[in-house]
Design an enzyme around this catalytic site. Sequence first.
Site, PDB file in Angstrom:
ATOM      1  N   LYS A 155       0.833  -1.210   0.000  1.00  0.00           N
ATOM      2  CA  LYS A 155       0.000   0.000   0.000  1.00  0.00           C
ATOM      3  C   LYS A 155       0.865   1.256   0.000  1.00  0.00           C
ATOM      4  O   LYS A 155       0.547   2.242  -0.680  1.00  0.00           O
ATOM      5  CB  LYS A 155      -0.947  -0.030   1.199  1.00  0.00           C
ATOM      6  CG  LYS A 155      -2.068  -1.060   1.018  1.00  0.00           C
ATOM      7  CD  LYS A 155      -2.823  -1.422   2.285  1.00  0.00           C
ATOM      8  CE  LYS A 155      -3.787  -2.582   1.962  1.00  0.00           C
ATOM      9  NZ  LYS A 155      -4.485  -3.118   3.136  1.00  0.00           N
TER      10      LYS A 155
ATOM     11  N   ASP B 111     -11.200   2.230   3.826  1.00  0.00           N
ATOM     12  CA  ASP B 111     -11.598   0.862   3.513  1.00  0.00           C
ATOM     13  C   ASP B 111     -13.104   0.688   3.358  1.00  0.00           C
ATOM     14  O   ASP B 111     -13.568  -0.370   2.949  1.00  0.00           O
ATOM     15  CB  ASP B 111     -11.167  -0.065   4.664  1.00  0.00           C
ATOM     16  CG  ASP B 111      -9.915  -0.847   4.346  1.00  0.00           C
ATOM     17  OD1 ASP B 111      -9.591  -0.996   3.162  1.00  0.00           O
ATOM     18  OD2 ASP B 111      -9.275  -1.307   5.304  1.00  0.00           O
TER      19      ASP B 111
ATOM     20  N   GLN C  87      -5.146  -2.491   9.315  1.00  0.00           N
ATOM     21  CA  GLN C  87      -4.883  -3.771   8.647  1.00  0.00           C
ATOM     22  C   GLN C  87      -5.554  -4.895   9.437  1.00  0.00           C
ATOM     23  O   GLN C  87      -5.300  -5.064  10.627  1.00  0.00           O
ATOM     24  CB  GLN C  87      -3.373  -3.999   8.520  1.00  0.00           C
ATOM     25  CG  GLN C  87      -3.002  -5.229   7.721  1.00  0.00           C
ATOM     26  CD  GLN C  87      -3.424  -5.158   6.257  1.00  0.00           C
ATOM     27  OE1 GLN C  87      -3.423  -4.107   5.643  1.00  0.00           O
ATOM     28  NE2 GLN C  87      -3.820  -6.289   5.700  1.00  0.00           N
TER      29      GLN C  87
HETATM   30  N1  LIG Z   1      -8.325  -3.315   6.564  1.00  0.00           N
HETATM   31  C1  LIG Z   1      -8.019  -4.174   5.616  1.00  0.00           C
HETATM   32  N2  LIG Z   1      -8.264  -3.844   4.337  1.00  0.00           N
HETATM   33  C2  LIG Z   1      -7.939  -4.711   3.330  1.00  0.00           C
HETATM   34  O1  LIG Z   1      -8.159  -4.420   2.148  1.00  0.00           O
HETATM   35  C3  LIG Z   1      -7.329  -5.957   3.676  1.00  0.00           C
HETATM   36  C4  LIG Z   1      -7.118  -6.233   5.021  1.00  0.00           C
HETATM   37  N3  LIG Z   1      -7.465  -5.332   5.971  1.00  0.00           N
HETATM   38  N4  LIG Z   1      -6.570  -7.402   5.400  1.00  0.00           N
HETATM   39  C5  LIG Z   1      -6.154  -8.394   4.449  1.00  0.00           C
HETATM   40  C6  LIG Z   1      -6.882  -8.306   3.132  1.00  0.00           C
HETATM   41  C7  LIG Z   1      -6.095  -8.900   1.991  1.00  0.00           C
HETATM   42  N5  LIG Z   1      -5.797  -7.817   1.098  1.00  0.00           N
HETATM   43  C8  LIG Z   1      -4.971  -7.901  -0.006  1.00  0.00           C
HETATM   44  C9  LIG Z   1      -4.484  -6.798  -0.644  1.00  0.00           C
HETATM   45  C10 LIG Z   1      -3.606  -6.896  -1.700  1.00  0.00           C
HETATM   46  C11 LIG Z   1      -3.171  -8.123  -2.149  1.00  0.00           C
HETATM   47  C12 LIG Z   1      -2.206  -8.199  -3.267  1.00  0.00           C
HETATM   48  O2  LIG Z   1      -1.858  -7.208  -3.862  1.00  0.00           O
HETATM   49  N6  LIG Z   1      -1.706  -9.392  -3.600  1.00  0.00           N
HETATM   50  C13 LIG Z   1      -0.737  -9.614  -4.652  1.00  0.00           C
HETATM   51  C14 LIG Z   1       0.340 -10.565  -4.160  1.00  0.00           C
HETATM   52  C15 LIG Z   1       1.010 -10.090  -2.915  1.00  0.00           C
HETATM   53  C16 LIG Z   1       1.771 -11.200  -2.212  1.00  0.00           C
HETATM   54  O3  LIG Z   1       2.636 -11.814  -2.859  1.00  0.00           O
HETATM   55  O4  LIG Z   1       1.523 -11.393  -1.018  1.00  0.00           O
HETATM   56  C17 LIG Z   1      -1.439 -10.214  -5.831  1.00  0.00           C
HETATM   57  O5  LIG Z   1      -2.567 -10.706  -5.659  1.00  0.00           O
HETATM   58  O6  LIG Z   1      -0.886 -10.202  -6.918  1.00  0.00           O
HETATM   59  C18 LIG Z   1      -3.667  -9.249  -1.550  1.00  0.00           C
HETATM   60  C19 LIG Z   1      -4.562  -9.131  -0.492  1.00  0.00           C
HETATM   61  C20 LIG Z   1      -6.314  -6.679   1.601  1.00  0.00           C
HETATM   62  N7  LIG Z   1      -6.973  -6.899   2.735  1.00  0.00           N
END
Ligand SMILES: Nc1nc(=O)c2c([nH]1)NC[C@@H]1CN(c3ccc(C(=O)N[C@@H](CCC(=O)O)C(=O)O)cc3)C=[N+]21
Length: 294
Positions: free
Chosen positions: A53, A120, A97
């Site tokens: 982020k 969010d 988070q």
């Molecule tokens: N308050 C809050 N808001 C959220 O939006 C939130 C949260 N908590 N807790 C966890 C989940 C999960 N989440 C992700 C965000 C980006 C990727 C992302 O960019 N993933 C990459 C890979 C990253 C890696 O390798 O770990 C992809 O899909 O290509 C994944 C998961 C947001 N979340």
Amino acid sequence: MTAITLDGVKTASAVKTELVDRIAELRAHGIVPGLGTLLVGDDPGSRSYVAGKHRDCAEVGIESIRVDLPASATSADVRAAIADLNSAHEVTGYIIQLPLPVGHNDNAMLELIDPSKDADGLHPTNLGRLVLGIEGELDSPLPCTPAGIVELLRRYDVPIVGQRVVVVGRGLTVGRPLGLLFTRKGLDATVTLTHSRTVDLSGEVRRADIVVAAVGVPHLIQADWVKPGAAVLDVGITRVTDPITGKGTLTGDVHPNVAEVAGFLSPNPRGVGPMTRAMLLCNVVKAAELSLIR
Ligand SMILES: Nc1nc(=O)c2c([nH]1)NC[C@@H]1CN(c3ccc(C(=O)N[C@@H](CCC(=O)O)C(=O)O)cc3)C=[N+]21
């Protein structure tokens, strides 16, 4: 048949490019958008998401403010950090988070966020506005993952109106708000929200034109569960760390063989994850723009 990939990296990059001019315009009006993140503990997944982020913010010209608390932080510590973020002028929007470490109450902490700084869209006021807002423009932030899913489908012209959508998983950040979003006027999908107690889950999924899998059960959705030509979005992720090598692997909810049956497939990683992050930036920019006209 091989599914068309719904490329979240490419699409998120297009969304981010579109934000750059809006951010410059805000700055010209003396408004500097700033995203805060509150991370508690040292879960490697959460750390990597938060780092992502901050990278995204740097890329588009949003300031970012990082607050990290140790795993030993008490609920009072978390409450104090939230109060600081609510009053910090350089923070125009922020996220907590999730999930917080065991012993903390996620929902109770979400309620403490100033709804006008809720990047969010997870504060009850903003979720309530999503429940109320069946039609018209919403000026409340949308939860980022549901917003990212809809944006990804739209940019690939995947039909939504009147289609059968089966959402697997009823969690706060994905399944539950996604059902509300897909059934708004303009999107007009028919949503079935399924969960661990759903009878005949495979039968439900087989009827779907759009399947969103957000449960965190590795490879739950197999090719023989999917209607030929359906759009399948893999949202759930399971992180397994090899105890010997220490190397982590990510496994989605969708089995790779689904690519042979589906019409569209959003992979995981490189699908909805990057879109989620892009929508977070959109929420920050939109809230800053609203502050200009209010
Ligand atoms: N308050 C809050 N808001 C959220 O939006 C939130 C949260 N908590 N807790 C966890 C989940 C999960 N989440 C992700 C965000 C980006 C990727 C992302 O960019 N993933 C990459 C890979 C990253 C890696 O390798 O770990 C992809 O899909 O290509 C994944 C998961 C947001 N979340």
